[in-house]
Motif scaffolding. Structure first.
Motif, PDB file in Angstrom:
ATOM      1  N   LYS A  19       0.863  -1.172   0.000  1.00 16.07           N
ATOM      2  CA  LYS A  19       0.000   0.000   0.000  1.00 16.07           C
ATOM      3  C   LYS A  19       0.899   1.221   0.000  1.00 16.07           C
ATOM      4  CE  LYS A  19      -4.091   1.851   2.340  1.00 16.07           C
ATOM      5  NZ  LYS A  19      -5.014   1.699   3.491  1.00 16.07           N
ATOM      6  N   ILE A  20       0.633   2.153  -0.879  1.00 15.72           N
ATOM      7  CA  ILE A  20       1.500   3.314  -1.038  1.00 15.72           C
ATOM      8  C   ILE A  20       1.022   4.440  -0.125  1.00 15.72           C
ATOM      9  CG2 ILE A  20       2.472   4.971  -2.659  1.00 15.72           C
ATOM     10  CD1 ILE A  20       3.279   2.035  -3.093  1.00 15.72           C
ATOM     11  N   GLY A  21       1.945   5.000   0.623  1.00 15.46           N
ATOM     12  CA  GLY A  21       1.587   6.081   1.528  1.00 15.46           C
ATOM     13  C   GLY A  21       2.640   7.160   1.588  1.00 15.46           C
ATOM     14  N   LEU A  22       2.315   8.216   2.291  1.00 17.01           N
ATOM     15  CA  LEU A  22       3.286   9.248   2.650  1.00 17.01           C
ATOM     16  C   LEU A  22       3.895   8.843   3.979  1.00 17.01           C
ATOM     17  CD1 LEU A  22       0.961  12.341   2.043  1.00 17.01           C
ATOM     18  CD2 LEU A  22       2.322  11.107   0.329  1.00 17.01           C
ATOM     19  N   PHE A  23       5.144   9.220   4.206  1.00 15.29           N
ATOM     20  CA  PHE A  23       5.794   8.944   5.485  1.00 15.29           C
ATOM     21  C   PHE A  23       6.226  10.275   6.071  1.00 15.29           C
ATOM     22  CE2 PHE A  23       9.322   7.341   8.221  1.00 15.29           C
ATOM     23  CZ  PHE A  23       8.579   6.419   8.969  1.00 15.29           C
ATOM     24  N   LEU A  24       5.518  10.703   7.132  1.00 11.83           N
ATOM     25  CA  LEU A  24       5.711  12.032   7.706  1.00 11.83           C
ATOM     26  C   LEU A  24       5.959  11.919   9.199  1.00 11.83           C
ATOM     27  CD1 LEU A  24       2.673  13.753   5.917  1.00 11.83           C
ATOM     28  CD2 LEU A  24       5.052  13.673   5.125  1.00 11.83           C
ATOM     29  N   ASN A  25       7.101  12.413   9.614  1.00 15.09           N
ATOM     30  CA  ASN A  25       7.451  12.440  11.039  1.00 15.09           C
ATOM     31  C   ASN A  25       7.329  11.049  11.677  1.00 15.09           C
ATOM     32  OD1 ASN A  25       8.390  13.947  13.263  1.00 15.09           O
ATOM     33  ND2 ASN A  25       6.329  14.012  14.139  1.00 15.09           N
ATOM     34  N   TRP A  28       3.038   6.641   8.824  1.00 17.76           N
ATOM     35  CA  TRP A  28       2.505   6.437   7.483  1.00 17.76           C
ATOM     36  C   TRP A  28       1.127   7.094   7.366  1.00 17.76           C
ATOM     37  CZ3 TRP A  28       5.315   4.897   3.495  1.00 17.76           C
ATOM     38  CH2 TRP A  28       6.482   4.176   3.750  1.00 17.76           C
ATOM     39  N   VAL A  29       0.910   7.764   6.262  1.00 16.39           N
ATOM     40  CA  VAL A  29      -0.355   8.433   5.978  1.00 16.39           C
ATOM     41  C   VAL A  29      -0.897   7.867   4.667  1.00 16.39           C
ATOM     42  CG1 VAL A  29      -1.484  10.626   5.492  1.00 16.39           C
ATOM     43  CG2 VAL A  29       0.405  10.534   7.145  1.00 16.39           C
ATOM     44  N   TYR A  30      -2.079   7.265   4.715  1.00 15.94           N
ATOM     45  CA  TYR A  30      -2.645   6.602   3.544  1.00 15.94           C
ATOM     46  C   TYR A  30      -3.936   7.247   3.038  1.00 15.94           C
ATOM     47  CZ  TYR A  30       0.531   2.795   4.876  1.00 15.94           C
ATOM     48  OH  TYR A  30       1.637   2.058   5.198  1.00 15.94           O
ATOM     49  N   ASP A  31      -4.670   7.937   3.899  1.00 13.84           N
ATOM     50  CA  ASP A  31      -6.011   8.397   3.554  1.00 13.84           C
ATOM     51  C   ASP A  31      -5.983   9.725   2.797  1.00 13.84           C
ATOM     52  OD1 ASP A  31      -5.077   9.721   5.775  1.00 13.84           O
ATOM     53  OD2 ASP A  31      -7.044   9.925   6.720  1.00 13.84           O
ATOM     54  N   ARG A  32      -5.416   9.695   1.609  1.00 13.56           N
ATOM     55  CA  ARG A  32      -5.387  10.874   0.759  1.00 13.56           C
ATOM     56  C   ARG A  32      -5.975  10.523  -0.600  1.00 13.56           C
ATOM     57  NH1 ARG A  32      -4.666  12.596   5.014  1.00 13.56           N
ATOM     58  NH2 ARG A  32      -3.020  13.968   5.815  1.00 13.56           N
ATOM     59  N   ASP A  33      -6.504  11.521  -1.282  1.00 13.44           N
ATOM     60  CA  ASP A  33      -7.032  11.291  -2.623  1.00 13.44           C
ATOM     61  C   ASP A  33      -5.909  10.824  -3.542  1.00 13.44           C
ATOM     62  OD1 ASP A  33      -9.546  12.111  -1.862  1.00 13.44           O
ATOM     63  OD2 ASP A  33      -9.194  14.205  -2.453  1.00 13.44           O
ATOM     64  N   GLY A 204      12.385   3.137   9.121  1.00 14.15           N
ATOM     65  CA  GLY A 204      11.464   3.369  10.218  1.00 14.15           C
ATOM     66  C   GLY A 204      11.538   2.265  11.250  1.00 14.15           C
ATOM     67  N   GLU A 205      11.632   1.023  10.793  1.00 13.54           N
ATOM     68  CA  GLU A 205      11.697  -0.111  11.702  1.00 13.54           C
ATOM     69  C   GLU A 205      13.075  -0.249  12.351  1.00 13.54           C
ATOM     70  OE1 GLU A 205      10.303  -3.658   9.817  1.00 13.54           O
ATOM     71  OE2 GLU A 205       8.531  -2.658   8.972  1.00 13.54           O
ATOM     72  N   ALA A 206      14.095   0.368  11.748  1.00 15.01           N
ATOM     73  CA  ALA A 206      15.443   0.300  12.317  1.00 15.01           C
ATOM     74  C   ALA A 206      15.650   1.283  13.463  1.00 15.01           C
ATOM     75  CB  ALA A 206      16.482   0.554  11.224  1.00 15.01           C
ATOM     76  N   VAL A 212      13.588  12.351  10.479  1.00 17.71           N
ATOM     77  CA  VAL A 212      14.887  12.318   9.811  1.00 17.71           C
ATOM     78  C   VAL A 212      14.740  11.906   8.347  1.00 17.71           C
ATOM     79  CG1 VAL A 212      17.184  11.269   9.797  1.00 17.71           C
ATOM     80  CG2 VAL A 212      16.103  11.893  11.961  1.00 17.71           C
ATOM     81  N   LEU A 213      13.812  10.997   8.071  1.00 14.17           N
ATOM     82  CA  LEU A 213      13.545  10.578   6.695  1.00 14.17           C
ATOM     83  C   LEU A 213      12.044  10.622   6.464  1.00 14.17           C
ATOM     84  CD1 LEU A 213      14.475   9.481   3.968  1.00 14.17           C
ATOM     85  CD2 LEU A 213      14.443   7.176   4.952  1.00 14.17           C
ATOM     86  N   ASN A 214      11.623  11.455   5.515  1.00 13.43           N
ATOM     87  CA  ASN A 214      10.213  11.612   5.183  1.00 13.43           C
ATOM     88  C   ASN A 214      10.019  11.304   3.706  1.00 13.43           C
ATOM     89  OD1 ASN A 214       9.345  13.236   7.813  1.00 13.43           O
ATOM     90  ND2 ASN A 214      11.247  14.130   7.064  1.00 13.43           N
TER      91      ASN A 214
END
Length: 492
Positions: A19-25, A28-33, A204-206, A212-214
């Protein structure tokens, strides 16, 4: 051409596409148009929607990168390295799964995708070592004065990466930036976001600190103009076309921000009279069709001594005609589709233009099938120098071949363009090799092989091919600023 995967097996593989998402702070953010959809170039099916970052998302990415930078720059290099090591370990453990994602969205054969991921991890391993070697200096001075020169991370970096090497380019940029102590806002190509998402997931899991990485996706022009204009962003790095690179450089220049640009090429291959033309023709065909010719360093203009020309052409064409083309996830496939419908039409346009100007088609020259973006591996011979394929980077499995009367003639053709990234040459003459190294206008020259630089050697071009270098002993320089400290020992 090999058969495509069956509907049943394709459906199973698509379920494995992330599932493709944004990664912010760190979230994961998925609920975007959706901005667009990821298309499988082997069968033109939709893999997943690509979310469109809102203005609020972009501001959140900037705020996160600013906070993340303050944490990461003060993290000792040894601790940075430990976290990067964990992410690399996770990526290597997941290499088959990530390679499947890469092949699905990009089209390249699975083994080639796997090799790209493995090579990309080498970038991190090299830059981890560089992070421990970002030395300063002490300058001898007069009494009562101490002079220090130190290196510090430049700040939050905006990194834009292309669809043709979705892991390699993202790794090139994030490995150096993170090793140097910078935070990053990564914008991968909307056509191949899955690979970048899997890379970011490993970090993110590390345990990489939030911000640091968005990762952002959406309207490229709007994202770029917004992030480059922000005072939070301190540097811009981009791999892609000359046209877009110039545009982003102009945006950065308007706010006085440094750039690292690795742009297009049109790599010449000079083949001398003394070589085994049959063997060179064979390996040239294999090199040309790697990643369906969609690599900035892909060999594309074959400039062959007239005494070797006929033998070279025959071998090249024979190899192309025997190549197995098909879905990259099918066993034995040697070349996949081009990545999108634009490249399909561009390849056909180059062939048609060359034919109209008098060139011959020795192999290929047409689309394969009616489903998927497959283009036959193509060799054009006796191509006029003013044909589009000789002046426009093909970025497809289309090769152009022309004869040369001598070395001077070959070099003049090779140097005739405004770009200069990679070049290749085959000769058994030490004198010719010396001349080629000195006279060819390029950033990388490979003699008697088609390898390109690893992490330990610089990669970049000359003329309109870009600004700066990635990799090598100075790989962190673009992500560091030099600070001079003049400290008096006099008590005040």
């Amino acid at each position: 051409m090999t058969k495509h995967t069956s509907d049943e097996s394709t459906a199973k593989i698509v379920r494995d596409y992330p599932k493709i998402g944004l990664f912010l702070n760190g979230e994961w953010v998925y609920d975007r148009d959706p901005y667009t959809y990821v298309i499988n170039p082997s069968n033109e099916s939709k893999l997943a929607p690509v979310p469109k970052a809102t203005d609020a998302d972009l501001q959140r990415a900037l705020s996160a990168a600013e906070r993340g930078f303050r944490v990461w720059r003060d993290t000792p290099p040894q601790q940075r390295v430990a976290i990067i090591q964990k992410a690399v370990k996770l990526a290597r453990e997941r290499i088959d799964a990530i390679a499947t994602v890469l092949s699905l969205e990009n089209g390249k054969p699975f083994e080639h995708a796997r090799a790209e991921i493995d090579r990309s991890m080498n970038f991190y391993e090299w830059e981890m070592g560089q992070a421990l070697r970002a030395y300063g200096t002490i300058v001898p001075g007069a009494s009562q004065m101490q002079k220090f020169v130190i290196k510090q991370p430049i700040g939050p970096v905006f990194a834009v990466t292309p669809w043709n090497v979705p892991m390699s380019s993202a790794a090139r940029k994030t490995s150096a930036a993170l090793a140097a102590g910078c935070s990053v806002i990564l914008k991968p190509a909307e056509e191949t976001p899955g690979t970048a998402c899997e890379l970011v997931r490993c970090f993110g899991e590390a345990g990489l600190p939030p911000g640091v990485l968005n990762l952002v996706l959406g309207d490229p022009a709007h994202i770029s103009s917004t992030l480059i204009a922000s005072p939070v962003t301190r540097m811009v790095t981009f791999t892609g076309s000359v046209h877009i690179g110039k545009h982003l450089s102009q945006l950065a220049a308007s706010v006085m921000k440094p750039v690292l640009m690795e742009l297009g090429g049109h790599a010449p291959v000079l083949v001398g009279a003394s070589v085994n033309a049959t063997e060179v023709g064979r390996i040239s065909a294999l090199a040309k069709t790697r990643a369906a010719g969609q690599i900035c360093a892909s060999p594309s203009r074959f400039i062959v001594h007239q005494n070797s020309y006929s033998e070279f052409v025959a071998s090249f064409a024979k190899t192309l005609n025997e190549l197995r083309v098909g879905d990259g996830l099918q066993p034995g496939v040697e070349m996949g589709p081009v990545a999108n419908v634009r490249r399909l039409s561009a390849a056909q346009s180059l062939v048609d233009d060359a034919k109209n100007r008098g060139a011959n088609v020795a192999a290929g020259g047409h689309r394969l099938g009616d489903r998927g973006y497959f283009f036959a591996p193509t060799l054009l011979t006796d191509v006029p120098l003013d044909a589009d394929v000789m002046t426009i980077e093909p970025f497809s499995p289309v090769a152009a071949c022309v004869p040369a009367v001598d070395l001077d003639h070959a070099i003049s053709i090779a140097n005739s363009l405004s770009v200069g990234l990679a070049a290749y040459a085959f000769t058994n003459s030490l004198d010719e090799a010396e001349q080629l190294g000195r006279r060819l206008e390029c950033g990388v020259l490979s003699i008697n092989h088609f390898d390109t630089p690893d992490a330990d050697t610089p990669f970049g071009g000359v003329k309109e091919t870009g600004i700066g270098r990635e990799g090598g002993p100075s790989s962190l320089d673009a992500y560091l600023v030099t600070k001079t400290i003049l400290q008096s020992t006099v008590t005040v």
